[in-house]
Motif scaffolding. Structure first.
Motif, PDB file in Angstrom:
ATOM      1  N   HIS A 431       0.867  -1.186   0.000  1.00  0.00           N
ATOM      2  CA  HIS A 431       0.000   0.000   0.000  1.00  0.00           C
ATOM      3  C   HIS A 431       0.902   1.233   0.000  1.00  0.00           C
ATOM      4  O   HIS A 431       1.815   1.333   0.821  1.00  0.00           O
ATOM      5  CB  HIS A 431      -0.902  -0.006   1.230  1.00  0.00           C
ATOM      6  CG  HIS A 431      -1.824   1.178   1.288  1.00  0.00           C
ATOM      7  ND1 HIS A 431      -3.010   1.211   0.616  1.00  0.00           N
ATOM      8  CD2 HIS A 431      -1.706   2.360   1.949  1.00  0.00           C
ATOM      9  CE1 HIS A 431      -3.600   2.368   0.855  1.00  0.00           C
ATOM     10  NE2 HIS A 431      -2.819   3.096   1.661  1.00  0.00           N
ATOM     11  N   GLU A 433       1.377   5.648  -1.617  1.00  0.00           N
ATOM     12  CA  GLU A 433       0.892   6.819  -2.347  1.00  0.00           C
ATOM     13  C   GLU A 433       2.025   7.352  -3.197  1.00  0.00           C
ATOM     14  O   GLU A 433       3.175   7.424  -2.737  1.00  0.00           O
ATOM     15  CB  GLU A 433       0.398   7.901  -1.375  1.00  0.00           C
ATOM     16  CG  GLU A 433      -0.842   7.481  -0.610  1.00  0.00           C
ATOM     17  CD  GLU A 433      -1.222   8.497   0.453  1.00  0.00           C
ATOM     18  OE1 GLU A 433      -0.436   9.450   0.652  1.00  0.00           O
ATOM     19  OE2 GLU A 433      -2.282   8.344   1.085  1.00  0.00           O
ATOM     20  N   TRP A 442      -1.970  12.513  -7.802  1.00  0.00           N
ATOM     21  CA  TRP A 442      -1.520  11.614  -6.752  1.00  0.00           C
ATOM     22  C   TRP A 442      -2.458  10.407  -6.706  1.00  0.00           C
ATOM     23  O   TRP A 442      -3.664  10.561  -6.751  1.00  0.00           O
ATOM     24  CB  TRP A 442      -1.534  12.325  -5.394  1.00  0.00           C
ATOM     25  CG  TRP A 442      -0.350  13.206  -5.166  1.00  0.00           C
ATOM     26  CD1 TRP A 442      -0.244  14.522  -5.453  1.00  0.00           C
ATOM     27  CD2 TRP A 442       0.881  12.809  -4.590  1.00  0.00           C
ATOM     28  NE1 TRP A 442       0.985  15.002  -5.115  1.00  0.00           N
ATOM     29  CE2 TRP A 442       1.711  13.955  -4.563  1.00  0.00           C
ATOM     30  CE3 TRP A 442       1.387  11.606  -4.084  1.00  0.00           C
ATOM     31  CZ2 TRP A 442       3.010  13.931  -4.058  1.00  0.00           C
ATOM     32  CZ3 TRP A 442       2.675  11.587  -3.585  1.00  0.00           C
ATOM     33  CH2 TRP A 442       3.475  12.723  -3.574  1.00  0.00           C
ATOM     34  N   GLU A 444      -3.458   6.840  -4.614  1.00  0.00           N
ATOM     35  CA  GLU A 444      -3.357   5.930  -3.468  1.00  0.00           C
ATOM     36  C   GLU A 444      -3.568   4.516  -4.005  1.00  0.00           C
ATOM     37  O   GLU A 444      -4.617   4.206  -4.580  1.00  0.00           O
ATOM     38  CB  GLU A 444      -4.405   6.264  -2.409  1.00  0.00           C
ATOM     39  CG  GLU A 444      -4.357   5.318  -1.224  1.00  0.00           C
ATOM     40  CD  GLU A 444      -5.501   5.561  -0.245  1.00  0.00           C
ATOM     41  OE1 GLU A 444      -5.585   4.833   0.747  1.00  0.00           O
ATOM     42  OE2 GLU A 444      -6.318   6.470  -0.487  1.00  0.00           O
ATOM     43  N   THR A 446      -3.265   0.199  -3.722  1.00  0.00           N
ATOM     44  CA  THR A 446      -3.143  -1.056  -2.977  1.00  0.00           C
ATOM     45  C   THR A 446      -3.052  -2.183  -4.005  1.00  0.00           C
ATOM     46  O   THR A 446      -3.924  -2.313  -4.861  1.00  0.00           O
ATOM     47  CB  THR A 446      -4.353  -1.295  -2.061  1.00  0.00           C
ATOM     48  OG1 THR A 446      -4.499  -0.168  -1.189  1.00  0.00           O
ATOM     49  CG2 THR A 446      -4.158  -2.551  -1.233  1.00  0.00           C
ATOM     50  N   VAL A 461      -6.274  10.793  -5.273  1.00  0.00           N
ATOM     51  CA  VAL A 461      -6.348  11.474  -3.968  1.00  0.00           C
ATOM     52  C   VAL A 461      -5.614  12.814  -4.010  1.00  0.00           C
ATOM     53  O   VAL A 461      -5.132  13.301  -2.979  1.00  0.00           O
ATOM     54  CB  VAL A 461      -5.774  10.567  -2.853  1.00  0.00           C
ATOM     55  CG1 VAL A 461      -6.646   9.358  -2.643  1.00  0.00           C
ATOM     56  CG2 VAL A 461      -4.334  10.137  -3.180  1.00  0.00           C
ATOM     57  N   ILE A 465      -5.301  14.301  -0.221  1.00  0.00           N
ATOM     58  CA  ILE A 465      -4.166  13.439   0.051  1.00  0.00           C
ATOM     59  C   ILE A 465      -4.040  13.102   1.525  1.00  0.00           C
ATOM     60  O   ILE A 465      -3.474  12.069   1.895  1.00  0.00           O
ATOM     61  CB  ILE A 465      -2.875  14.125  -0.464  1.00  0.00           C
ATOM     62  CG1 ILE A 465      -1.689  13.159  -0.460  1.00  0.00           C
ATOM     63  CG2 ILE A 465      -2.577  15.356   0.348  1.00  0.00           C
ATOM     64  CD1 ILE A 465      -1.790  12.057  -1.395  1.00  0.00           C
ATOM     65  N   LYS A 468      -6.417   9.526   3.750  1.00  0.00           N
ATOM     66  CA  LYS A 468      -6.137   8.241   3.103  1.00  0.00           C
ATOM     67  C   LYS A 468      -7.036   7.135   3.660  1.00  0.00           C
ATOM     68  O   LYS A 468      -7.325   7.106   4.837  1.00  0.00           O
ATOM     69  CB  LYS A 468      -4.677   7.850   3.331  1.00  0.00           C
ATOM     70  CG  LYS A 468      -3.672   8.813   2.717  1.00  0.00           C
ATOM     71  CD  LYS A 468      -2.260   8.346   2.971  1.00  0.00           C
ATOM     72  CE  LYS A 468      -1.260   9.322   2.380  1.00  0.00           C
ATOM     73  NZ  LYS A 468       0.128   8.903   2.623  1.00  0.00           N
TER      74      LYS A 468
END
Length: 829
Positions: A431, A433, A442, A444, A446, A461, A465, A468
């Motif tokens: 995980h 960013e 940006w 995020e 996973t 995000v 940001i 999260k």
């Protein structure tokens, strides 16, 4: 006469031949008389005698003027029972030379005495002319005479013995002497008190001038060969007994595709007994749609490839189709196919459930607000959902099959590459960013590793940001339930004690083989199942084979596993001497069935609770809301001088009416969703069309709409009248509301008949809908895609609910600024 041992070696000649044509013993037949070689090859190949009048031995210069020589070529059989040499007899028909023939006879006896087979030469009446040393020795060793054989009638001796085999030999000799048989062969037992023996009797004629002058009777000891054959048959029977205990159909097939040997599982799988399939071409049982691919698979087998879990369908004896999964190989030396097949019905059912689950999963993935993509082990994109396309600025059509690093090369130097690589190596989710310059956002991210690659979720995000959120995904992987070696095979005695168990017991249940040997199998069965399983066990004997319902069996971890079992009574079989139990672990299948039932029960209860909650909420809202509307209506007759108060009352009235409309809409939807049994009636579509266009006549005139209606193919439908009127009203209203102001509005309504139903098609040339952007939300509740006035986003949701409640469906085809078509499909009644 001359004796050739094979076509190369000349090993004997008598004085009569030597006097006419002196030659040296040991000469090659090819050198001595090359013209004789074809006849020698014929005798050695066929094992039958031939005659010739041709001068192949160089006698032409030795013949007297009136003389004539005839030649007879008779086979001489070796210890293997096959022709090993040829005896050539040259006969001068003008005069006889008894002295010479006598010398030749002594030489012939010398040769016969050196052979291990028991040989006797008979005259045309069946009288013994001579016997060899092996004949005399066998007679002496078994209490018979050692002399006095010559002159005895062998036919009479055989018939007077009273033994069936001896009588058959006498009849065979008689037929050979009379020319009815060119050769006679019989295998027969000849056991002594101390040992078992088998012999092969062979009777062949000796010809001269085309006439039978003698017959040679040979008795060859084939005891070792016969014992080997019996051992082979015993081993084959033992193998067949084990194979017949398997739930899988195990078979061998010859190069022409015919079944040679089939295990008894074919009875349960195909409905045939093994005897019915022997000699049958397997391709005749393959379903027509699978025959081409089955032929190609067979060709690949012969080319050296092995097949695992090859799938096709077979036609059962009752005419039904059964899906099959095959594993097979071709043994070139033996020229035979070895095949294992199993009923693939259960696996197909599970695959269909998995496909349905995958389809549902895809629908969910395409409707979620997160971007989602899948990478294989070579970093190639195999899937991305619409949100991923929007965030990354790509399309699935162009991205699938392309490496992600070719699309985003700058990401190699960022966290994307290093974190994805770590996830694959460590097989742990990652995980993080990271900023992706090419899209100026940006993300995020996973990423979840699997055996096949990576599953990646990501969000834009950029604007949030600091907020999260971790996204968790539970991805379930299913493996094939039917594989080679999944069965557990055991042998029990009459009390249920284990005398043998296959090594697969340790792989499946974790129980060592040595631990189970000698244990009673009922000690491992769950106490709630033990009694009824034992009662079934007692039935064995009166029933040769039975399939038991699933029961629980204790494994090495002291946990109970569900197994299904076939028990076969082979106590009477010398090769087995026990009850063969063939078992398979079905714990996963039982647990899945229970989980599925629990899930359905839970969803049903939840749905009922939600429906009840909605009714209660609607009811509790409606009473005070009706009072509020009544009060606002009374206030309209009261003069209000304060402009601010008047504006507030107007706003309150507007909001109250909007809330009332919303509650009415939700109530209508709930009624539709709850009324699955609503019945239909025959409705003339022309009447509905005329009614709705009359209601919308002012709006149609203002829009200058050109409306065409064609119900030629389907003038009448069986449907709910209120629903069909609502559908016409909403779709015609939408065509007017979302028309293009740049061209005249054209609306077309047509009907058509399809294979399993009928269709109603509404088309217009309005402003259209961006299906790529809004397609997954098109029929959502209160979804709006244009800023036209009076647009609530309720109509499409309502008609979709009405259509699906009666088993129909609706599809949309649309292009921006070109127009839209709604295709409604009804089931045929």
């Amino acid at each position: 006469m001359l004796l050739f041992w094979g076509k190369e070696q000349f090993c004997f000649l008598n004085d009569a031949y030597y006097a006419r044509r002196p030659v040296s013993i040991g000469s090659s037949a090819v050198d001595l008389c090359p013209d004789l070689v074809p006849l020698l090859e014929q005798v050695l190949t066929t094992g039958t005698a031939v005659q010739s009048q041709e001068d192949l031995l160089g006698w032409s210069k030795l013949l007297i003027p009136a003389g004539k020589i005839s030649f007879s070529y008779s086979p001489v059989f070796g210890d293997t029972g096959k022709p090993a040499g040829a005896l050539v007899t040259c006969t001068e028909t003008i005069q006889a030379e008894p002295e010479t023939m006598g010398t030749g006879g002594m030489a012939q006896e010398l040769i016969l005495d050196n052979l291990s087979a028991h040989i006797a030469v008979l005259d045309p009446k069946g009288n013994i002319i001579t016997v060899n040393e092996a004949w005399r020795k066998f007679s002496a060793d078994n209490g018979g005479p050692t002399t006095g054989f010559v002159g005895s009638n062998y036919l009479l001796i055989c018939r007077q013995s009273g033994e069936d085999e001896a009588i058959q030999i006498a009849e065979g000799i008689d037929k050979v002497l009379r020319g009815k048989l060119t050769e006679f062969t019989l295998d027969y037992p000849c056991h002594s008190p101390t040992q078992q023996r088998w012999f092969r009797a062979r009777v062949t004629p000796v010809l001269a001038d085309g006439l039978i002058t003698q017959v040679v009777v040979k008795h060859q000891d084939i005891t070792e060969k016969e014992k080997n054959w019996l051992l082979t048959q015993k081993a084959l029977q033992e193998k067949q007994n084990i194979l017949d205990a398997s739930l899988d159909m195990i078979c061998t097939i010859d190069p022409e595709g015919r079944f040679i040997q089939v295990s008894r599982a074919c009875r349960n799988i195909l409905g045939y007994d093994p005897e019915e399939l022997q000699g049958v071409t397997f391709l005749n049982l393959v379903s027509k749609q699978d025959q081409v691919k089955t032929i190609r698979a067979t060709e690949r087998l012969v080319a050296g490839e092995q097949l695992y879990n090859f799938e096709n369908s077979y036609v059962r004896k009752d005419g039904s189709l059964v899906p099959m999964a095959w594993s097979a190989r071709w043994e070139a030396k033996e020229e035979v196919f070895y095949c294992v097949a199993r009923d693939n019905t259960e696996r197909k059912r599970i695959e269909e459930q998995l496909n349905l689950q995958e389809q549902k999963t895809r629908t969910i993935l395409e409707s979620i607000t997160d971007g989602f993509g899948v990478l294989d082990k070579e970093w190639k994109i195999t899937y991305c959902n619409p949100e991923a396309e929007r965030i990354l600025g790509i399309t699935e059509e162009t991205a699938v099959g392309t490496s992600i690093w070719d699309i985003f090369p700058e990401a190699i130097s960022l966290k994307f590459y290093s974190e994805y690589q770590r996830a694959l190596v460590e097989q742990e989710p990652v995980h993080f960013e990271e900023y992706l310059p090419s899209i100026q956002a940006w993300l995020e991210v996973t990423a979840y590793p699997s055996e096949d690659g990576l599953s990646i979720y990501f969000k834009d995000v950029t604007e949030r940001i600091k907020d999260k959120q971790a996204l968790e995904l539970s991805e379930q992987r299913f493996k094939a339930l039917v594989q080679e070696g999944v069965d557990m095979i055991g042998i029990l005695d009459q009390e249920g004690n284990v005398t043998y168990v296959s090594p697969t017991i340790e792989q499946i249940l974790g129980i060592p083989v040595e631990f189970l040997i000698g244990k009673n199998v009922f000690d491992f069965i769950h106490e709630e199942d033990r009694e009824w399983v034992f009662q079934y066990f007692l039935l064995l004997g009166s029933v040769k084979q039975m399939k038991l319902d699933p029961f629980r069996f204790l494994d090495a971890q002291q946990k109970y596993r569900w197994i299904e079992t076939v028990a076969t009574d082979l106590l009477d079989s010398p090769a087995v001497g026990g009850i063969v139990v063939n078992a398979r672990d079905i714990t996963q299948r039982i647990q899945q069935a229970q989980e599925r039932e629990d899930l359905i029960r839970e969803l049903t209860l939840t749905n009922n609770d939600l429906r009840q909650f909605t009714f209660i909420t609607s009811h509790n809202f409606r009473a005070p809301l009706s009072n509020l509307i009544g009060l606002l209506d009374l206030m309209q007759d009261i003069p209000v001088e304060n402009p601010l108060l008047a504006e507030l009352i107007t706003g309150l009235q507007t909001s109250t009416n909007a809330l009332n409309n919303t509650i009415n809409d939700l109530t209508d939807i709930l009624i539709i969703k709850s009324s699955h049994s609503k019945s239909g009636e025959p409705i003339r579509l022309r009447e509905v069309f005329d009614k709705i266009t009359n209601q919308l006549s002012i709006a149609l005139v203002e829009a200058q709409a050109d409306v065409s209606f064609d119900d030629t193919q389907v003038p009448v439908v069986n449907y709910d009248r209120s629903y069909i009127e609502s559908i016409f009203l909403n779709l015609l209203s939408n065509s007017i509301k979302y028309r293009s102001y740049d061209r005249k509005l054209k609306i077309s309504i047509t009907t058509r008949e399809i294979e399993n139903g009928i269709q109603l098609v509404f088309s217009d040339n309005g402003i259209g809908i961006d299906l790529k952007r809004y397609g997954n939300r098109l029929f959502g509740l209160y979804q709006r895609f244009h800023d036209r006035p009076n647009s609530k986003g309720f109509g499409l949701y309502l008609i979709k609910s009405q259509i699906e409640s009666l088993g129909g469906s609706i599809q949309v085809e649309s292009k921006v600024n070109e127009g839209t078509s709604f295709i409604i499909t009804f089931k045929k009644q």
